[in-house]
Write a protein that holds these residues in place. Structure first.
Motif, mmCIF file in Angstrom:
data_model
loop_
_atom_site.group_PDB
_atom_site.id
_atom_site.type_symbol
_atom_site.label_atom_id
_atom_site.label_comp_id
_atom_site.label_asym_id
_atom_site.label_seq_id
_atom_site.Cartn_x
_atom_site.Cartn_y
_atom_site.Cartn_z
ATOM 1 N N SER A 48 0.835 -1.196 0.000
ATOM 2 C CA SER A 48 0.000 0.000 0.000
ATOM 3 C C SER A 48 0.870 1.246 0.000
ATOM 4 C CB SER A 48 -0.912 0.015 1.234
ATOM 5 O OG SER A 48 -0.136 0.108 2.419
ATOM 6 N N ALA A 49 0.319 2.319 -0.541
ATOM 7 C CA ALA A 49 1.003 3.608 -0.516
ATOM 8 C C ALA A 49 0.676 4.300 0.794
ATOM 9 C CB ALA A 49 0.560 4.456 -1.703
ATOM 10 N N ASN A 50 1.676 4.496 1.630
ATOM 11 C CA ASN A 50 1.473 5.121 2.923
ATOM 12 C C ASN A 50 2.644 6.031 3.232
ATOM 13 O OD1 ASN A 50 3.538 3.316 4.340
ATOM 14 N ND2 ASN A 50 2.071 1.804 3.567
ATOM 15 N N LEU A 51 2.642 6.574 4.423
ATOM 16 C CA LEU A 51 3.655 7.551 4.792
ATOM 17 C C LEU A 51 5.059 6.962 4.802
ATOM 18 C CD1 LEU A 51 3.848 10.511 5.639
ATOM 19 C CD2 LEU A 51 3.683 9.787 8.019
ATOM 20 N N MET A 52 5.183 5.666 5.080
ATOM 21 C CA MET A 52 6.510 5.042 5.130
ATOM 22 C C MET A 52 6.968 4.565 3.759
ATOM 23 S SD MET A 52 6.402 2.897 8.701
ATOM 24 C CE MET A 52 8.115 2.475 8.526
ATOM 25 N N SER A 53 6.080 3.921 2.999
ATOM 26 C CA SER A 53 6.494 3.407 1.694
ATOM 27 C C SER A 53 6.768 4.529 0.700
ATOM 28 C CB SER A 53 5.409 2.472 1.141
ATOM 29 O OG SER A 53 4.199 3.170 0.953
ATOM 30 N N LEU A 54 5.972 5.601 0.728
ATOM 31 C CA LEU A 54 6.207 6.718 -0.180
ATOM 32 C C LEU A 54 7.340 7.612 0.297
ATOM 33 C CD1 LEU A 54 2.593 7.838 -1.154
ATOM 34 C CD2 LEU A 54 4.149 6.326 -2.360
ATOM 35 N N GLY A 55 7.697 7.522 1.579
ATOM 36 C CA GLY A 55 8.814 8.331 2.054
ATOM 37 C C GLY A 55 10.128 7.970 1.392
ATOM 38 N N GLY A 56 10.273 6.694 0.948
ATOM 39 C CA GLY A 56 11.496 6.281 0.271
ATOM 40 C C GLY A 56 11.672 6.905 -1.090
ATOM 41 N N LEU A 57 10.573 7.469 -1.664
ATOM 42 C CA LEU A 57 10.707 8.101 -2.970
ATOM 43 C C LEU A 57 11.527 9.377 -2.904
ATOM 44 C CD1 LEU A 57 7.108 7.641 -4.372
ATOM 45 C CD2 LEU A 57 9.125 6.264 -4.833
ATOM 46 N N GLY A 58 11.802 9.870 -1.700
ATOM 47 C CA GLY A 58 12.648 11.049 -1.584
ATOM 48 C C GLY A 58 14.054 10.824 -2.098
#
Length: 527
Positions: free
Chosen positions: A394-404
């Protein structure tokens, strides 16, 4: 390998653009289908078995229910852990499987074993499987209220009525929503028909409690009597024995004494009561109320599930389907938390992209090179969404944070990669420094950073290390381009086409002559 890939990409630019557009379309479609949540669900694959054994102590529950079920579950494929909890009248067994095991396959295996041991369990003890949800599946919570309730205290009758509406009306309506695993009812009083048997009267009529239980069971059913033909019609014959109210319970016959029937009302008090409560729901810390918790199915899309729940709740409230003017009033909604988390992630990503564009424009001075890098920052997350959908993440605050990490472009990519390029003598000013990856002036491996307004054509020599798309051209602003120096001018000759570029002996500088002094000299002459 990388050099050949860059060569092919520069040589087939149209193909690269077409492939990028196709991947962009697939990535946008994956983003639309991506499961959204506020935080990741790291719960392992588990199946719970709940067994109700009324009237038994924890020791008896473990002995007659838990132990037989645990023995039957041993040896299941993928089973890594088995634990149990025994309470008065309740057994709860948790089976943990490997992460590669499909949860529905695990539930099928468990159900097959439960069918095998059902005949060995005590009468009235029937194990059931828990819902396909996790501890983080609570996505929506609500209460049942009337518009004029306010903070007034509800009577026992009102709480019993609302709990009945919750169990028999609201719960089935919300449970039919796709993505909802279970509805847990809370608060109020659960309505029951109670038979309070008197031990003295049982002894007087020489009856046992088992006879009372048996009479209640066999006298609460309808029975069929076949079909009676009547000319061109047929009549269905059946016996009506279903209990409708407390008076029907009191009229059930237990035995006959000298031609006189003994009824249940002769040995017991029959009344409408409530079950023993183990908790309550307090509204605003003032009064009790009745509510429910909506559990989302495992690995579901929290945002979509909550959106469907809210739509159904609005329909129920608008249509007046609930008796007594009751309304479903939510007090917790997971979508608010999901929206806040996604807004934070989107804000960080946009700020990162804007920062990268500004930095590239300041150091490169070329809008085209900046757009090339920004395009990768947009395409990379979309391709990541494809993999996340495939893996069920799922797209969440932790998984999408790695896109930084996408906001840290490689210096070699931005500037051309620190490759080697041959320069015709005298074509680009007095100095003849050829880039090979050594820092000679300021900055890092930049390849072609500088004034892009002036270029020098080298038609016979391709520039494989120039991802910005300059082809056989190079920057020729004196003293403000290619801040790296070659070890020897003869090095790039091996990479050039024969006869393409002629190098004079005067242009063969040694590494010691290619110094900062040469760069400064080039600046003065260009000025």
């Amino acid at each position: 390998m990388i050099e050949s890939m860059v060569r092919q990409a520069l040589a087939q630019r149209l193909i690269v653009v077409v492939v990028s557009l196709i991947l962009l379309a697939f990535g946008l479609n994956a983003a639309r289908k991506l499961s959204l949540d506020a935080f990741p669900d790291v719960t392992n694959v588990q199946v719970q078995i709940a067994t109700e054994a009324l009237g038994r102590s924890p020791e008896e529950v473990e002995r007659f229910a838990t132990v037989p079920i645990e023995i039957a579950m041993t040896g299941l494929p993928g089973l890594v852990e088995l634990r149990s909890l025994n309470r008065a009248g309740l057994s709860l067994i948790t089976l943990v499987f490997t992460d590669k095991t499909d949860v529905y396959f695990a539930r099928q295996l468990v159900m097959e074993r439960l069918i095998e041991i059902s005949s060995r369990l005590p009468q009235g003890v029937t194990p059931v499987l828990g819902p396909v949800s996790t501890g983080l599946g609570e996505v929506y919570q609500y209460t049942l209220e009337r518009p004029d309730d306010g903070n007034r205290a509800l009577s026992v009758e009102e709480q019993t009525e609302r709990r009945t509406v919750q169990d028999w009306v609201v719960r089935p309506l919300l449970r039919s929503i796709p993505g909802v695993a279970e509805i847990n009812s809370q608060g109020g009083y659960e309505k029951q028909y109670q038979v309070l048997v008197s031990p003295e009267k049982l002894r007087y009529y020489n009856l046992s409690i088992q006879q009372v239980f048996h009479a209640l069971a066999v006298n609460n059913a309808n029975s069929g009597g076949g079909v009676l033909p009547r000319y061109a019609e047929q009549y269905l014959i059946r016996g009506i024995g279903l209990i409708e109210d407390a008076d029907d319970i009191g009229m059930i016959v237990l035995k006959e004494v000298r031609g006189t029937p003994v009824l249940i009302r002769d040995v017991a008090e029959v009344r409408v009561g409530t079950a023993v409560r183990v908790g309550a729901v307090i509204k605003n810390g003032v009064t009790e109320t009745v509510g429910g918790i909506v559990m989302m199915i495992r690995a579901g899309n929290a945002k979509d599930v909550v959106a469907r729940i809210k739509s159904r709740v609005n329909e129920i409230n608008a249509s007046g389907a609930l008796p007594g003017g009751l309304k479903i009033v939510p007090y917790y909604d997971r979508s608010e938390l999901v929206d806040a988390a996604l807004a934070t992630v989107v804000k960080v990503l946009l700020e990162g992209v804007a920062l990268v564009v500004v930095v590239l424009l300041l150091f490169l001075g070329d809008i085209r090179s900046s757009l090339v890098v920004v395009a990768t920052l947009v395409l990379t997350p979309l391709l990541t969404f494809l993999v996340m959908n495939r893996m069920g993440l799922s797209a969440n605050l932790m998984s999408l944070g790695g896109l930084g990490d996408c906001h840290r472009p490689d210096g070699g990519w931005l500037g051309g990669g620190g490759g080697k390029r041959v320069r015709a003598p005298g074509a680009c000013g007095p100095h003849r420094c050829i880039p090979n990856g050594h820092d000679c002036r300021r900055g890092h491996r930049s390849g072609h950073a500088g004034d892009l307004r002036g270029r020098c054509d080298h038609p016979g020599l391709p520039a494989p290390d120039d991802p910005a798309g300059h082809g056989g051209q190079d920057v020729c602003a004196p003293g403000d381009h290619h801040r790296d120096c070659a070890v020897h001018l003869a090095d790039p000759v091996a990479h050039a086409h024969a006869g393409a570029v002629r190098l004079s002996a005067q242009g063969q500088d040694t590494p010691r002559r290619c110094t900062r002094r040469a760069l400064r000299t080039g600046r003065r002459r260009s000025a």
